[in-house]
Design a protein around this motif. Structure first.
Motif, short mmCIF file in Angstrom:
data_model
loop_
_atom_site.label_atom_id
_atom_site.label_comp_id
_atom_site.label_asym_id
_atom_site.label_seq_id
_atom_site.Cartn_x
_atom_site.Cartn_y
_atom_site.Cartn_z
N PHE A 1 -9.82 7.48 8.27
CA PHE A 1 -11.18 7.83 8.68
C PHE A 1 -11.77 8.93 7.81
CE2 PHE A 1 -9.52 6.76 13.17
CZ PHE A 1 -9.61 5.42 12.88
N PHE A 2 -10.90 9.60 7.07
CA PHE A 2 -11.36 10.73 6.29
C PHE A 2 -11.39 10.34 4.81
CE2 PHE A 2 -10.06 12.59 10.16
CZ PHE A 2 -10.79 13.76 10.32
N GLY A 3 -12.39 10.86 4.12
CA GLY A 3 -12.46 10.59 2.71
C GLY A 3 -11.48 11.48 1.98
N LEU B 1 -12.06 17.29 2.83
CA LEU B 1 -11.36 17.61 4.08
C LEU B 1 -10.47 16.42 4.42
CD1 LEU B 1 -11.54 19.35 6.98
CD2 LEU B 1 -12.82 17.32 7.63
N SER C 1 -14.65 14.19 17.60
CA SER C 1 -15.88 14.98 17.61
C SER C 1 -16.72 14.63 18.83
CB SER C 1 -16.67 14.72 16.34
OG SER C 1 -17.94 15.30 16.47
N TYR D 1 -19.92 15.57 19.19
CA TYR D 1 -21.35 15.50 18.91
C TYR D 1 -21.83 14.07 19.03
CZ TYR D 1 -21.44 20.31 17.40
OH TYR D 1 -21.37 21.66 17.39
N PHE E 1 -12.99 26.92 11.95
CA PHE E 1 -13.59 26.13 10.88
C PHE E 1 -14.62 26.95 10.09
CE2 PHE E 1 -12.41 22.00 13.14
CZ PHE E 1 -11.39 21.77 12.24
N ASP F 1 -16.71 28.25 5.66
CA ASP F 1 -17.96 28.93 5.33
C ASP F 1 -17.80 30.42 5.09
OD1 ASP F 1 -19.46 26.59 5.62
OD2 ASP F 1 -19.52 26.84 7.80
N ALA G 1 -24.11 24.72 7.37
CA ALA G 1 -22.75 25.23 7.13
C ALA G 1 -21.78 24.06 7.01
CB ALA G 1 -22.34 26.14 8.28
N MET G 2 -20.79 24.26 6.16
CA MET G 2 -19.78 23.21 6.00
C MET G 2 -19.06 22.93 7.32
SD MET G 2 -19.84 22.04 3.03
CE MET G 2 -18.34 21.46 2.27
N SER G 3 -18.89 24.01 8.12
CA SER G 3 -18.15 23.80 9.37
C SER G 3 -18.89 22.85 10.30
CB SER G 3 -17.90 25.14 10.06
OG SER G 3 -19.12 25.78 10.33
N ALA G 4 -20.22 22.83 10.19
CA ALA G 4 -20.99 21.89 11.02
C ALA G 4 -20.63 20.46 10.64
CB ALA G 4 -22.47 22.13 10.84
N VAL H 1 -17.66 19.67 9.33
CA VAL H 1 -16.27 19.48 9.77
C VAL H 1 -16.23 19.14 11.25
CG1 VAL H 1 -14.04 20.58 10.06
CG2 VAL H 1 -15.39 21.04 8.01
N MET H 2 -17.03 19.87 12.03
CA MET H 2 -17.01 19.68 13.48
C MET H 2 -17.69 18.37 13.88
SD MET H 2 -15.70 22.50 15.09
CE MET H 2 -16.48 22.61 16.68
N GLY H 3 -18.35 17.72 12.93
CA GLY H 3 -18.97 16.45 13.23
C GLY H 3 -20.38 16.57 13.75
N LYS H 4 -20.98 17.78 13.59
CA LYS H 4 -22.37 17.93 14.01
C LYS H 4 -23.25 17.02 13.15
CE LYS H 4 -25.61 21.56 15.31
NZ LYS H 4 -25.88 23.00 15.24
N TYR I 1 -17.23 13.99 5.04
CA TYR I 1 -15.76 14.03 5.17
C TYR I 1 -15.24 12.67 5.59
CZ TYR I 1 -16.16 19.05 4.81
OH TYR I 1 -16.40 20.29 4.35
N LYS I 2 -16.17 11.79 5.84
CA LYS I 2 -15.72 10.46 6.25
C LYS I 2 -15.26 9.65 5.04
CE LYS I 2 -17.63 9.74 10.69
NZ LYS I 2 -17.44 8.59 11.54
#
Lengths: 312, 248, 323
Positions: B42-44, B48, B183, B185, B208, B213, C72-75, C77-80, C98-99
């Motif tokens: 699922f990850f590229g 990451l 996730s 979201y 994270f 960041d 932000a990169m973390s957004a 990462v968190m999937g926002k 990141y997908k």
């Protein structure tokens, strides 16, 4: 009399250790056998074998006419075990406990109510049957522990230290119930550390040590083995004029010993010779402050045979 | 001194229990490995990896599960009676539970430092590089909270089985809504709200942000809240721990 | 045996967590899974970085948020956001995500051409199969908690006492198994029925198929928990939870994954969860039990082996006088 238990050359090993080393005995209907022995003597192993949960290495065991190896289920149906641990459910009521354990045996449903009631009455818990054992005192839990083993009216009841750590009242109650059980025809094996209990209820006593039976018989017979005697001890005020010879000449005296105003006299128990000893002492001009006497008891027998105190 | 002795004794008890040792040191690594592996596709590649993501989330989850170690160290059947017995000694009752908290905290922190180091330097998982010490602080605060919470549950419920099975519920719920497994979201407003309520989400987000960041704004509030929550747990311990109830 | 079963139920009120598991956890989890799986596929969220240009395209599956600076990169990462898209030059965009690669391609293509490629979604697993996967995991994990009376009896030496009665250890385990099975099966089945009948939620299976699959899952969990409770003496639930989570993940109970390792495939193919997932996937696709004799046979084989091993170990331990 019908033979209920018959054991020949029973052996059980744990690795190199012989827990039970070839014991044999029989029991007839209605008998109470007191089983004594220091810790590790092989009592619990014997009991576990009789209760069919441990298989013997050698020997033949027959209980109520059934062979242990061939018909363990028939044996289980006919025995009741009071384990040393409190094997009861704390979270259900006393009555439900008895009903549960009785229910494991093949009983008619109509009989069950009656049997449960009978067992609870016998141990004196009938009025508290709706309460959970959580709220019980140690003695009451012990009594419930017994009730759970007897409700299915077993022909042979095996009790493994059923009175450990309880108050004298509960103990008396338990001993009384055991006598009642016998009157109803049950045969009982009673293993304990308490000599007075065995003296109070057992018809026959068996002492085990290191896997073998080292003595067996009625209380009187066992005391005979250890030399049935009475020992008198005098604390003399003066002993310079005492002639030990004169005392040992009294018929029935077996041994006399004098050291620093301490006189010890051993005699055959049945002879009443205290007056003769005292008369001889006065004749020799001896007076005394204190006198004690001690008769051979089961405790002495046990100590002599095993070299261990019972509660060690 | 006496308190430290008890704590040292508890510490030894925990590290002598193979299951506890396994669940604190090996299980997190296994979880990261399996989750990372399973979700790899699922990850590229590059930015990451699945291991980077599940490295942080699974460590957060495992750190929360220190609760189980705490309940176990305090009231597991085989140690419970001996632990309670200490009330006969001339020590304050606080020393009994505080020593459990301290020993669990130490075991947990040490094992997570070990895991983070192994993960970063051994398996090349991104745990923040030079910022690793901050992640260690964050995780150890979480371990502290877990130790206090588990001990508190024991004090309140008085039984290991109950304490650990009941604690599992909030842990799993907070983790699920905090985005530990996937996730959250884009799953609607209810979930977004629940997610914001879940402390786990803030811990993960804090980690994270630090890692990706260089953003430390969440670190202080998160650690302070965890410390505060731990203090509350200790207070509840003091109020509810009644050793005399265990004697019979 | 009925006596044992009745005894279990009598003791339930004192074991609070059994009720919690049956009445709270299982329904809650199932409800949550159905909720999550039932939600329509959520749109992808894209952060579109551009000073003036409005997003060039529109699609119901893609939600675009226009902003001036990179989030932000973390957004990410968190999937926002699922991806960050920046306009490089006219009709050229860079996509940061990141997908996996195919997703990146999809987004690129979408921004460049304004259309989603035809095969943009991977074959999604049916809702019923997803639910059953989670149920299998929960059942495996919680089965041991519902078997707790057995280790409990051993610790309290009531087990030894029961063994002294005419009841055999096998009969005891059968009764315990019946208890565990019913505590797992009844609430699960009930919740799903309510969902299906009262809330008219599509579960993906007919009643018959659902009943059959649930019976298989709970029987497997029961056999597994009896086995674990027989083998282990301490920390039974901890070990069981660990094993259940790992094996279920590897067997793909929670989500499908493409394994790139033959070695791992060989290992996961041993697990009974795998044929179960194949079975329910197929059933959801309209096939019947008779189409999967091998899978069913294999799972049943596992149940039998676990059951026999468990009862054999118990029998041996009883004979050795361990309890």
């Amino acid at each position: 009399m019908k033979t209920i238990v018959s054991i020949r050359n029973l052996e059980k090993h744990y690795g190199p250790k012989r827990a039970v080393a070839g014991i044999s005995f029989t029991m007839t209907e209605g008998e109470i056998l007191g089983l004594l022995g220091p810790n590790g003597a092989g009592k619990s192993t014997t009991i576990n074998i009789l209760s069919t949960i441990l298989s013997p290495d050698k020997g033949e065991v027959e209980i109520v006419g059934h062979d242990l190896r061939k018909e363990p289920l028939a044996i289980k149906q006919n025995i009741g075990i009071v384990p040393q641990d409190l094997a009861i459910f704390e979270e259900i009521t006393a009555e439900q406990n008895v009903r549960f354990f009785a229910g494991l045996y093949k009983l008619k449903r109509d009989d069950l109510d009656e049997l449960v009631k009978e067992a609870l009455e016998l141990v004196g818990l009938e009025d508290r049957k709706k309460e959970k054992p959580k709220t019980f005192s140690g003695g009451m839990k012990r009594r419930l522990n017994i009730a759970c083993a007897i409700a299915h009216r077993p022909k042979l009841i095996i009790m493994d230290e059923p009175t450990v750590g309880i108050d004298p009242q509960s103990r008396n109650h338990i001993l009384e119930s055991i006598k009642t059980l016998r009157e109803k025809g049950a045969t009982i094996i009673y293993s304990t550390h308490y000599m007075e209990e065995v003296e109070a209820i057992a018809d026959r006593i068996m002492i085990m040590n290191e896997g073998v039976i080292i003595a067996e018989g009625t209380k009187e017979e066992l005391i005979q083995i250890a030399g049935n005697e009475t020992i008198y001890r005098f604390e003399l005020n003066n002993s310079q004029n005492l002639d030990e010879q004169r005392i040992s000449q009294i018929p029935g005296i077996t041994n006399v010993h004098l050291a620093e105003n301490q006189l010890t006299v051993q005699s055959e128990k049945s002879k009443s010779i205290l007056h003769a000893i005292i008369a001889t002492l006065f004749d020799n001009g001896c007076t005394f402050e204190k006198m004690t006497s001690k008769e051979t008891s089961l405790e002495t027998v046990f100590l002599e045979l095993t070299g261990k105190r019972l509660r060690d | 001194m006496r308190f430290l002795k008890i704590a040292a004794f508890d510490f030894r008890n925990i590290i002598r229990n193979p299951t506890l040792l396994f669940s604190n040191m090996v299980l997190p690594l296994v979880l990261i490995g399996v989750m990372g592996f399973v979700t790899q596709s699922f990850f590229g590649s590059g930015l990451l990896s699945s291991y980077d993501y599940y490295g942080i989330t699974m460590i957060t989850l495992s750190a929360l599960l220190v609760i189980m170690t705490a309940t176990n160290a305090f009231m597991e059947e085989q140690v419970k009676k001996a632990n309670i017995r200490m009330i006969y000694a001339p020590i304050a009752k606080a020393e009994i539970y505080l020593s459990k908290i301290l020993s669990t905290f130490l075991v947990g922190t040490l094992s997570f430092i070990f895991i983070l180091m192994i993960g970063q330097y051994g398996f090349g998982i991104n745990f923040g590089g030079d910022h690793l010490p901050y992640i260690v602080i964050l995780i150890s605060m979480l371990v502290l909270f877990g130790s206090c919470f588990g001990t508190m549950m024991c004090c309140v419920l008085g039984d290991e089985e109950k304490a650990s099975s009941i604690s599992q519920l909030p842990v799993l719920l907070f983790s699920a809504f905090g985005g530990i497994f996937f996730s959250t979201y884009g799953l609607g407003k209810t979930v977004a709200f629940l997610s914001n309520v879940s402390p786990v989400k803030w811990i993960v987000e804090c980690a994270f942000r630090i890692i990706y960041d260089n953003d430390f704004t969440l670190l202080l509030p998160v650690t302070l809240s965890l410390l505060g929550a731990s203090a509350v747990c200790i207070l509840v311990c003091q109020l509810t721990f009644k050793p005399e109830e265990f004697t019979c | 045996m009925l006596t044992i079963l009745r005894n279990r139920f009598l003791r339930v009120p004192d074991k609070l967590y059994i009720i919690i598991i049956a009445v709270v956890i299982i329904p809650l989890v199932i409800g949550a899974v159905i909720y999550f799986s039932g939600a329509t596929q959520s749109p992808y969220k894209i952060a579109f970085i551009s000073k003036e240009d409005a997003p060039p395209v529109k699609h119901e599956l893609i939600q675009i948020e226009q902003m001036n600076e990179r989030p932000a990169m973390s957004a990410l990462v968190m999937g926002k956001y699922n991806a960050i898209v920046e306009a490089v030059e006219d009709q050229k965009y860079t996509v940061t995500t990141y997908k996996d690669e195919s997703f990146k391609k999809t987004i690129e293509e979408y921004f460049e051409t304004g259309k989603l490629p035809v095969n943009h979604t991977t074959a999604k697993r049916g809702i019923g199969t997803s639910i059953l996967g989670v149920i299998l995991l929960i059942a495996l994990m919680q089965g041991v908690a519902l078997t707790t009376f057995y280790p409990d009896d051993r610790n309290k030496s009531t087990f030894k006492r029961i063994m002294m009665s005419p009841l055999t250890s096998r009969q005891y385990l059968v009764a315990q198994g019946m208890f565990t099975f019913s505590c797992l099966f009844v609430p699960t089945y009930f919740v799903i029925l309510v969902m299906k009948i009262c809330f008219k939620i599509n579960i993906g299976f007919g009643l018959g198929a659902l009943t059959g699959l649930l019976i298989i899952a709970t029987a497997l969990a029961t056999a597994f928990s009896l086995f674990m409770a027989s083998v282990m003496n301490r920390n039974i639930s901890l070990a069981t939870s660990g094993i259940s989570i790992l094996t279920c993940l590897l067997a793909g109970c929670l989500f499908n994954y493409d394994s790139q390792s033959k070695w791992l495939d060989a290992v996961t193919n041993i697990l009974p969860q795998k044929p179960f997932m194949t079975l329910s996937q197929g059933m959801e696709g309209g096939q019947t039990f008779s189409d999967f004799p091998w899978q069913i046979g294999y799972i049943v084989g596992w149940i039998i082996v676990l059951w026999f091993e468990g009862s054999l170990i118990t029998k041996k331990k009883v004979q050795k006088g361990i309890y």
